[in-house]
Design a protein around this motif. Sequence first.
Motif, PDB file in Angstrom:
ATOM      1  N   ARG A 182      -4.160  10.735  10.120  1.00  0.00           N
ATOM      2  CA  ARG A 182      -3.047  10.277  10.939  1.00  0.00           C
ATOM      3  C   ARG A 182      -2.520  11.410  11.826  1.00  0.00           C
ATOM      4  NH1 ARG A 182      -0.945   5.404  10.393  1.00  0.00           N
ATOM      5  NH2 ARG A 182      -1.688   4.056   8.705  1.00  0.00           N
ATOM      6  N   SER A 183      -2.599  12.627  11.333  1.00  0.00           N
ATOM      7  CA  SER A 183      -2.216  13.777  12.152  1.00  0.00           C
ATOM      8  C   SER A 183      -3.186  13.943  13.317  1.00  0.00           C
ATOM      9  CB  SER A 183      -2.197  15.053  11.301  1.00  0.00           C
ATOM     10  OG  SER A 183      -1.186  14.996  10.315  1.00  0.00           O
ATOM     11  N   CYS A 184      -4.464  13.693  13.039  1.00  0.00           N
ATOM     12  CA  CYS A 184      -5.484  13.756  14.101  1.00  0.00           C
ATOM     13  C   CYS A 184      -5.194  12.727  15.181  1.00  0.00           C
ATOM     14  CB  CYS A 184      -6.876  13.505  13.517  1.00  0.00           C
ATOM     15  SG  CYS A 184      -7.487  14.755  12.387  1.00  0.00           S
ATOM     16  N   VAL A 185      -4.882  11.529  14.755  1.00  0.00           N
ATOM     17  CA  VAL A 185      -4.582  10.444  15.691  1.00  0.00           C
ATOM     18  C   VAL A 185      -3.399  10.822  16.577  1.00  0.00           C
ATOM     19  CG1 VAL A 185      -3.727   8.073  15.860  1.00  0.00           C
ATOM     20  CG2 VAL A 185      -5.558   8.630  14.238  1.00  0.00           C
ATOM     21  N   SER A 224     -12.814  20.528   7.608  1.00  0.00           N
ATOM     22  CA  SER A 224     -12.977  21.553   6.567  1.00  0.00           C
ATOM     23  C   SER A 224     -13.125  20.949   5.170  1.00  0.00           C
ATOM     24  CB  SER A 224     -11.792  22.526   6.584  1.00  0.00           C
ATOM     25  OG  SER A 224     -10.605  21.890   6.126  1.00  0.00           O
ATOM     26  N   TRP A 225     -12.715  19.711   5.024  1.00  0.00           N
ATOM     27  CA  TRP A 225     -12.827  19.057   3.715  1.00  0.00           C
ATOM     28  C   TRP A 225     -14.274  18.716   3.355  1.00  0.00           C
ATOM     29  CZ3 TRP A 225      -9.265  17.633  -0.111  1.00  0.00           C
ATOM     30  CH2 TRP A 225      -7.949  18.031   0.136  1.00  0.00           C
ATOM     31  N   SER A 226     -15.186  18.948   4.289  1.00  0.00           N
ATOM     32  CA  SER A 226     -16.604  18.695   3.980  1.00  0.00           C
ATOM     33  C   SER A 226     -17.109  19.618   2.882  1.00  0.00           C
ATOM     34  CB  SER A 226     -17.462  18.876   5.240  1.00  0.00           C
ATOM     35  OG  SER A 226     -17.370  20.204   5.726  1.00  0.00           O
ATOM     36  N   TRP A 227     -16.367  20.706   2.639  1.00  0.00           N
ATOM     37  CA  TRP A 227     -16.767  21.652   1.601  1.00  0.00           C
ATOM     38  C   TRP A 227     -16.285  21.212   0.219  1.00  0.00           C
ATOM     39  CZ3 TRP A 227     -20.202  25.111   3.140  1.00  0.00           C
ATOM     40  CH2 TRP A 227     -20.238  25.458   4.506  1.00  0.00           C
ATOM     41  N   GLU A 228     -15.409  20.226   0.180  1.00  0.00           N
ATOM     42  CA  GLU A 228     -14.874  19.764  -1.103  1.00  0.00           C
ATOM     43  C   GLU A 228     -15.764  18.668  -1.697  1.00  0.00           C
ATOM     44  OE1 GLU A 228     -12.319  20.913  -2.751  1.00  0.00           O
ATOM     45  OE2 GLU A 228     -11.744  22.376  -1.219  1.00  0.00           O
ATOM     46  N   PRO A 229     -16.165  18.815  -2.961  1.00  0.00           N
ATOM     47  CA  PRO A 229     -17.032  17.803  -3.577  1.00  0.00           C
ATOM     48  C   PRO A 229     -16.330  16.462  -3.797  1.00  0.00           C
ATOM     49  CG  PRO A 229     -16.346  19.429  -5.203  1.00  0.00           C
ATOM     50  CD  PRO A 229     -15.909  19.947  -3.867  1.00  0.00           C
ATOM     51  N   ASN A 230     -15.015  16.495  -4.027  1.00  0.00           N
ATOM     52  CA  ASN A 230     -14.265  15.267  -4.275  1.00  0.00           C
ATOM     53  C   ASN A 230     -12.972  15.267  -3.449  1.00  0.00           C
ATOM     54  OD1 ASN A 230     -15.937  14.051  -6.474  1.00  0.00           O
ATOM     55  ND2 ASN A 230     -15.352  15.947  -7.533  1.00  0.00           N
ATOM     56  N   PRO A 231     -13.075  14.964  -2.158  1.00  0.00           N
ATOM     57  CA  PRO A 231     -11.894  14.987  -1.289  1.00  0.00           C
ATOM     58  C   PRO A 231     -10.823  14.010  -1.762  1.00  0.00           C
ATOM     59  CG  PRO A 231     -13.913  14.836  -0.008  1.00  0.00           C
ATOM     60  CD  PRO A 231     -14.291  14.593  -1.426  1.00  0.00           C
ATOM     61  N   ASP A 232      -9.576  14.426  -1.670  1.00  0.00           N
ATOM     62  CA  ASP A 232      -8.448  13.578  -2.063  1.00  0.00           C
ATOM     63  C   ASP A 232      -8.197  12.524  -0.971  1.00  0.00           C
ATOM     64  OD1 ASP A 232      -5.242  13.177  -1.813  1.00  0.00           O
ATOM     65  OD2 ASP A 232      -5.882  13.362  -3.904  1.00  0.00           O
ATOM     66  N   VAL A 245     -16.734  13.127   8.413  1.00  0.00           N
ATOM     67  CA  VAL A 245     -17.897  13.153   9.302  1.00  0.00           C
ATOM     68  C   VAL A 245     -17.450  12.957  10.749  1.00  0.00           C
ATOM     69  CG1 VAL A 245     -20.013  11.948   9.943  1.00  0.00           C
ATOM     70  CG2 VAL A 245     -19.517  12.393   7.538  1.00  0.00           C
ATOM     71  N   TRP A 246     -16.499  12.052  10.974  1.00  0.00           N
ATOM     72  CA  TRP A 246     -15.967  11.816  12.324  1.00  0.00           C
ATOM     73  C   TRP A 246     -15.331  13.088  12.871  1.00  0.00           C
ATOM     74  CZ3 TRP A 246     -10.500  11.630  13.329  1.00  0.00           C
ATOM     75  CH2 TRP A 246     -10.166  11.325  14.664  1.00  0.00           C
ATOM     76  N   ALA A 247     -14.506  13.727  12.054  1.00  0.00           N
ATOM     77  CA  ALA A 247     -13.843  14.960  12.492  1.00  0.00           C
ATOM     78  C   ALA A 247     -14.852  16.071  12.743  1.00  0.00           C
ATOM     79  CB  ALA A 247     -12.829  15.402  11.443  1.00  0.00           C
ATOM     80  N   ASP A 248     -15.856  16.150  11.895  1.00  0.00           N
ATOM     81  CA  ASP A 248     -16.879  17.180  12.059  1.00  0.00           C
ATOM     82  C   ASP A 248     -17.627  16.991  13.368  1.00  0.00           C
ATOM     83  OD1 ASP A 248     -18.321  19.467  10.814  1.00  0.00           O
ATOM     84  OD2 ASP A 248     -20.029  18.089  10.927  1.00  0.00           O
ATOM     85  N   GLY A 249     -17.885  15.738  13.731  1.00  0.00           N
ATOM     86  CA  GLY A 249     -18.556  15.455  14.998  1.00  0.00           C
ATOM     87  C   GLY A 249     -17.729  15.901  16.186  1.00  0.00           C
ATOM     88  N   LEU A 250     -16.424  15.672  16.111  1.00  0.00           N
ATOM     89  CA  LEU A 250     -15.544  16.101  17.198  1.00  0.00           C
ATOM     90  C   LEU A 250     -15.468  17.622  17.280  1.00  0.00           C
ATOM     91  CD1 LEU A 250     -12.511  13.624  16.963  1.00  0.00           C
ATOM     92  CD2 LEU A 250     -14.416  13.595  18.583  1.00  0.00           C
ATOM     93  N   LEU A 251     -15.487  18.264  16.120  1.00  0.00           N
ATOM     94  CA  LEU A 251     -15.429  19.732  16.082  1.00  0.00           C
ATOM     95  C   LEU A 251     -16.677  20.326  16.728  1.00  0.00           C
ATOM     96  CD1 LEU A 251     -13.422  21.841  14.940  1.00  0.00           C
ATOM     97  CD2 LEU A 251     -14.896  21.997  12.929  1.00  0.00           C
ATOM     98  N   VAL A 252     -17.825  19.769  16.392  1.00  0.00           N
ATOM     99  CA  VAL A 252     -19.093  20.230  16.959  1.00  0.00           C
ATOM    100  C   VAL A 252     -19.108  20.000  18.472  1.00  0.00           C
ATOM    101  CG1 VAL A 252     -21.586  19.807  17.026  1.00  0.00           C
ATOM    102  CG2 VAL A 252     -20.405  19.925  14.830  1.00  0.00           C
ATOM    103  N   SER A 265      -5.732  19.731  13.698  1.00  0.00           N
ATOM    104  CA  SER A 265      -5.853  18.708  12.656  1.00  0.00           C
ATOM    105  C   SER A 265      -7.308  18.289  12.461  1.00  0.00           C
ATOM    106  CB  SER A 265      -4.996  17.490  13.000  1.00  0.00           C
ATOM    107  OG  SER A 265      -5.319  16.993  14.289  1.00  0.00           O
ATOM    108  N   ILE A 266      -8.077  18.287  13.549  1.00  0.00           N
ATOM    109  CA  ILE A 266      -9.505  17.959  13.454  1.00  0.00           C
ATOM    110  C   ILE A 266     -10.218  19.034  12.639  1.00  0.00           C
ATOM    111  CG2 ILE A 266     -11.653  17.837  14.774  1.00  0.00           C
ATOM    112  CD1 ILE A 266     -10.065  15.277  14.914  1.00  0.00           C
TER     113      ILE A 266
END
Length: 213
Positions: free
Chosen positions: A59-62, A42-50, A22-29, A36-37
């Motif tokens: 950590r890559s985003c950071v 993009s993992w928002s499309w996955e029902p069970n993110p790893d 959700v944090w990354a999605d906010g930055l993307l918007v 990395s963001i």
Amino acid sequence: MDFIELAFKRLDRRLTTNDYIVWADGLLVAGSEASSIAELASWSWEPNPDAEMIERIFRSCVSELGLIIPSTWEDAFSAYVVDICNRVLQGEMQPHDCLSKMIEFAEDDENPFVFSVWGDLAKDLLNAPGEIIFNDVLDLDDASESIRKTASQFLELYARDLPARFPFVWQCKECGEVCNDETYTDELSRTCPSCKSAFALKNMRFFRNRSDY
């Protein structure tokens, strides 16, 4: 949720895998072009993110954004508290949301006594008949402005090395003497027992006295 809040909740063990996304999605918007963001969002499309994968991408985003994760809970908490006050002063947070969060901190006995100024403000805003008013110099009919002024004062206090139990103390404006007598009183000042200056010993529960501190 901004990065400072995310970093605090991460160390406070109150963050879910989805919160990172959700944090990354906010930055993307908001227009972030960091690869990395985009990958994390993009993992928002996955029902069970790893969870482990999400942590690695985070950590890559950071790293890509040049952010710094606080190393201790105390550092993260302090940054979060300051961020809350700054956000309400900048109009990025509703005043009552700020008050609710600060009251939550004030009710935690592990936090410094200075957070009690928010509890006193909340009681004064209710203006219960017969109660002592510690924020009488504020326009308590304008709750939002009272909260903003308290946030501004709190930022200055929080950055200082305060006496133990502050603001549940009396402090002399002339010699700095600190007295731990009962502060739940409508008495604003007393003669200092140390330097004998009249009305110099101030009850720090009062907003006006803290402003002169």
